[in-house]
Design a protein around this motif. Structure first.
Motif, PDB file in Angstrom:
ATOM      1  N   GLY A  26      33.535  62.866  41.018  1.00 44.97           N
ATOM      2  CA  GLY A  26      34.594  63.087  40.046  1.00 44.97           C
ATOM      3  C   GLY A  26      34.112  62.490  38.673  1.00 44.97           C
ATOM      4  O   GLY A  26      34.421  63.116  37.513  1.00 44.97           O
ATOM      5  N   ILE A  27      33.600  61.367  38.777  1.00 45.91           N
ATOM      6  CA  ILE A  27      33.212  60.641  37.526  1.00 45.91           C
ATOM      7  C   ILE A  27      32.157  61.734  36.901  1.00 45.91           C
ATOM      8  O   ILE A  27      32.003  61.792  35.607  1.00 45.91           O
ATOM      9  CB  ILE A  27      32.698  59.019  37.702  1.00 45.91           C
ATOM     10  N   LEU A  28      31.170  61.802  37.633  1.00 51.65           N
ATOM     11  CA  LEU A  28      30.108  62.790  37.034  1.00 51.65           C
ATOM     12  C   LEU A  28      30.558  63.964  36.407  1.00 51.65           C
ATOM     13  O   LEU A  28      30.186  64.512  35.385  1.00 51.65           O
ATOM     14  CB  LEU A  28      29.137  63.039  38.272  1.00 51.65           C
ATOM     15  N   ALA A  29      31.645  64.692  37.241  1.00 48.42           N
ATOM     16  CA  ALA A  29      32.198  65.957  36.568  1.00 48.42           C
ATOM     17  C   ALA A  29      32.801  65.525  35.281  1.00 48.42           C
ATOM     18  O   ALA A  29      32.743  66.418  34.177  1.00 48.42           O
ATOM     19  CB  ALA A  29      33.199  66.450  37.758  1.00 48.42           C
ATOM     20  N   ALA A  30      33.321  64.473  35.022  1.00 51.91           N
ATOM     21  CA  ALA A  30      34.158  64.057  34.046  1.00 51.91           C
ATOM     22  C   ALA A  30      33.279  63.810  32.700  1.00 51.91           C
ATOM     23  O   ALA A  30      33.219  64.347  31.627  1.00 51.91           O
ATOM     24  CB  ALA A  30      35.152  62.788  33.999  1.00 51.91           C
ATOM     25  N   VAL A  31      32.172  62.964  33.126  1.00 50.50           N
ATOM     26  CA  VAL A  31      31.336  62.856  31.945  1.00 50.50           C
ATOM     27  C   VAL A  31      30.407  63.928  31.649  1.00 50.50           C
ATOM     28  O   VAL A  31      30.242  64.183  30.539  1.00 50.50           O
ATOM     29  CB  VAL A  31      30.149  61.673  32.471  1.00 50.50           C
ATOM     30  N   THR A  32      29.994  64.775  32.626  1.00 45.37           N
ATOM     31  CA  THR A  32      29.448  66.229  32.420  1.00 45.37           C
ATOM     32  C   THR A  32      30.004  66.909  31.573  1.00 45.37           C
ATOM     33  O   THR A  32      29.785  67.535  30.384  1.00 45.37           O
ATOM     34  CB  THR A  32      29.042  66.811  33.765  1.00 45.37           C
ATOM     35  N   GLY A  33      31.575  66.964  31.670  1.00 43.82           N
ATOM     36  CA  GLY A  33      32.603  67.786  30.795  1.00 43.82           C
ATOM     37  C   GLY A  33      32.737  67.189  29.443  1.00 43.82           C
ATOM     38  O   GLY A  33      32.419  68.076  28.359  1.00 43.82           O
ATOM     39  N   ALA A  34      32.408  66.064  29.277  1.00 44.64           N
ATOM     40  CA  ALA A  34      32.534  65.269  28.067  1.00 44.64           C
ATOM     41  C   ALA A  34      31.350  65.650  27.209  1.00 44.64           C
ATOM     42  O   ALA A  34      31.311  66.071  26.237  1.00 44.64           O
ATOM     43  CB  ALA A  34      32.974  63.883  28.131  1.00 44.64           C
ATOM     44  N   PHE A  35      30.034  65.685  27.880  1.00 45.14           N
ATOM     45  CA  PHE A  35      28.748  65.818  27.166  1.00 45.14           C
ATOM     46  C   PHE A  35      28.820  67.355  26.873  1.00 45.14           C
ATOM     47  O   PHE A  35      28.372  67.693  25.860  1.00 45.14           O
ATOM     48  CB  PHE A  35      27.518  65.274  28.184  1.00 45.14           C
ATOM     49  N   ALA A  36      29.337  68.315  27.835  1.00 44.64           N
ATOM     50  CA  ALA A  36      29.072  69.655  27.515  1.00 44.64           C
ATOM     51  C   ALA A  36      30.037  69.930  26.276  1.00 44.64           C
ATOM     52  O   ALA A  36      29.659  70.794  25.491  1.00 44.64           O
ATOM     53  CB  ALA A  36      29.763  70.465  28.649  1.00 44.64           C
ATOM     54  N   TYR A  37      31.181  69.137  26.216  1.00 42.52           N
ATOM     55  CA  TYR A  37      32.026  69.476  24.872  1.00 42.52           C
ATOM     56  C   TYR A  37      31.399  68.883  23.660  1.00 42.52           C
ATOM     57  O   TYR A  37      31.214  69.642  22.786  1.00 42.52           O
ATOM     58  CB  TYR A  37      33.377  68.764  25.281  1.00 42.52           C
ATOM     59  N   VAL A  38      30.744  67.584  23.812  1.00 41.42           N
ATOM     60  CA  VAL A  38      30.189  67.149  22.564  1.00 41.42           C
ATOM     61  C   VAL A  38      28.962  68.027  22.225  1.00 41.42           C
ATOM     62  O   VAL A  38      28.586  68.208  21.152  1.00 41.42           O
ATOM     63  CB  VAL A  38      29.795  65.702  22.726  1.00 41.42           C
ATOM     64  N   GLY A  39      28.171  68.495  23.130  1.00 38.13           N
ATOM     65  CA  GLY A  39      27.045  69.386  22.972  1.00 38.13           C
ATOM     66  C   GLY A  39      27.353  70.839  22.503  1.00 38.13           C
ATOM     67  O   GLY A  39      26.643  71.214  21.630  1.00 38.13           O
ATOM     68  N   THR A  40      28.645  71.252  22.625  1.00 37.91           N
ATOM     69  CA  THR A  40      29.114  72.559  22.155  1.00 37.91           C
ATOM     70  C   THR A  40      29.696  72.380  20.695  1.00 37.91           C
ATOM     71  O   THR A  40      29.474  73.131  19.789  1.00 37.91           O
ATOM     72  CB  THR A  40      29.981  73.081  23.129  1.00 37.91           C
ATOM     73  N   VAL A  41      30.523  71.433  20.554  1.00 38.70           N
ATOM     74  CA  VAL A  41      31.246  71.164  19.454  1.00 38.70           C
ATOM     75  C   VAL A  41      30.333  69.993  18.656  1.00 38.70           C
ATOM     76  O   VAL A  41      30.604  68.746  18.794  1.00 38.70           O
ATOM     77  CB  VAL A  41      32.735  70.503  19.619  1.00 38.70           C
ATOM     78  N   ASP A  42      29.752  70.307  17.709  1.00 34.09           N
ATOM     79  CA  ASP A  42      28.797  69.340  16.825  1.00 34.09           C
ATOM     80  C   ASP A  42      29.698  68.425  16.347  1.00 34.09           C
ATOM     81  O   ASP A  42      30.326  68.879  15.082  1.00 34.09           O
ATOM     82  CB  ASP A  42      27.798  70.244  15.926  1.00 34.09           C
ATOM     83  N   PRO A  43      29.401  67.099  16.402  1.00 34.78           N
ATOM     84  CA  PRO A  43      30.168  66.242  15.535  1.00 34.78           C
ATOM     85  C   PRO A  43      29.559  65.839  14.115  1.00 34.78           C
ATOM     86  O   PRO A  43      30.266  65.186  13.534  1.00 34.78           O
ATOM     87  CB  PRO A  43      29.789  64.819  16.320  1.00 34.78           C
ATOM     88  N   ASN A  44      28.536  66.714  14.056  1.00 35.37           N
ATOM     89  CA  ASN A  44      27.681  66.368  12.598  1.00 35.37           C
ATOM     90  C   ASN A  44      28.861  67.446  11.568  1.00 35.37           C
ATOM     91  O   ASN A  44      28.420  67.310  10.320  1.00 35.37           O
ATOM     92  CB  ASN A  44      26.370  66.887  12.702  1.00 35.37           C
ATOM     93  N   GLU A  45      29.311  68.310  12.237  1.00 31.59           N
ATOM     94  CA  GLU A  45      30.403  69.258  11.587  1.00 31.59           C
ATOM     95  C   GLU A  45      31.505  68.437  11.286  1.00 31.59           C
ATOM     96  O   GLU A  45      32.258  68.121  12.200  1.00 31.59           O
ATOM     97  CB  GLU A  45      30.523  70.717  12.144  1.00 31.59           C
ATOM     98  N   PRO A  46      32.045  68.247  10.005  1.00 28.45           N
ATOM     99  CA  PRO A  46      33.273  67.661   9.808  1.00 28.45           C
ATOM    100  C   PRO A  46      34.504  68.350  10.343  1.00 28.45           C
ATOM    101  O   PRO A  46      34.629  69.488  10.301  1.00 28.45           O
ATOM    102  CB  PRO A  46      33.478  67.602   7.984  1.00 28.45           C
ATOM    103  N   GLY A  47      35.635  67.500  10.709  1.00 25.76           N
ATOM    104  CA  GLY A  47      36.698  68.142  11.186  1.00 25.76           C
ATOM    105  C   GLY A  47      37.203  68.039  12.752  1.00 25.76           C
ATOM    106  O   GLY A  47      38.236  68.448  13.043  1.00 25.76           O
ATOM    107  N   HIS A  48      36.028  67.756  13.414  1.00 22.19           N
ATOM    108  CA  HIS A  48      36.203  68.017  14.919  1.00 22.19           C
ATOM    109  C   HIS A  48      36.371  66.938  15.507  1.00 22.19           C
ATOM    110  O   HIS A  48      36.936  66.901  16.528  1.00 22.19           O
ATOM    111  CB  HIS A  48      34.797  68.477  15.382  1.00 22.19           C
ATOM    112  N   TYR A  49      36.115  65.681  15.113  1.00 23.00           N
ATOM    113  CA  TYR A  49      36.314  64.424  15.724  1.00 23.00           C
ATOM    114  C   TYR A  49      37.017  63.416  14.825  1.00 23.00           C
ATOM    115  O   TYR A  49      36.845  63.526  13.543  1.00 23.00           O
ATOM    116  CB  TYR A  49      35.126  63.920  16.451  1.00 23.00           C
TER     117      TYR A  49
END
Length: 146
Positions: A26-49
């Motif tokens: 379950g923890i692996l699934a949550a961490v994988t989901g979070a990393f997948a989101y951050v890998g998809t939604v680039d934090p270098n682009e303003p306005g996402h985080y």
């Protein structure tokens, strides 16, 4: 009447194995989901985080500043970029993977994960984070800033 003995699956022979394995997966699934989101939604682009509140209010980089950019670089295979954005976070990803693997092995064996660190270790971790935070905010430590 005697019925043939069904040996079933390995999971049935160890009571609670599924329960013991559920939490690490379950923890692996949550961490994988979070990393997948951050890998998809680039934090270098303003306005996402959101912006770090400490940085926004004081201009001081906290130990977590650059962590999302580090995670994005890490998940996209740019280890140099990950270390450059936040070296402590990058080391944390690797440590998490090691602890998770240990947790999985212990769960498979039906044993709890117990990592008892002496207080000196916790003080050491705190000291490393404090030094990292201070140095990355000084002119000579700008290489540690994101």
């Amino acid at each position: 009447m005697h019925q043939p003995h069904d040996h079933g699956s390995v999971l049935e022979h160890r009571p609670g194995r599924v329960r013991w394995l559920g939490t690490p997966f379950g923890i692996l699934a949550a961490v994988t989901g979070a990393f997948a989101y951050v890998g998809t939604v680039d934090p270098n682009e303003p306005g996402h985080y959101p912006v770090c509140p400490l940085l926004q209010l004081t201009g001081v980089l906290c130990p977590g500043c650059g962590g999302l950019r580090s995670a994005h670089a890490f998940i996209t295979g740019d280890l140099g970029g990950a270390l450059s954005a936040n070296a402590i976070a990058t080391v944390g990803y690797v440590l998490f993977a090691g602890v998770w693997a240990l947790w999985l092995v212990r769960a498979w064996r039906g044993q709890p994960l117990r990592i008892a660190l002496a207080p000196a270790w916790w003080w050491g971790v705190g000291a490393v984070l404090l030094v990292f935070t201070v140095v990355r905010n000084l002119p000579f430590g700008s290489a540690l800033a994101p």
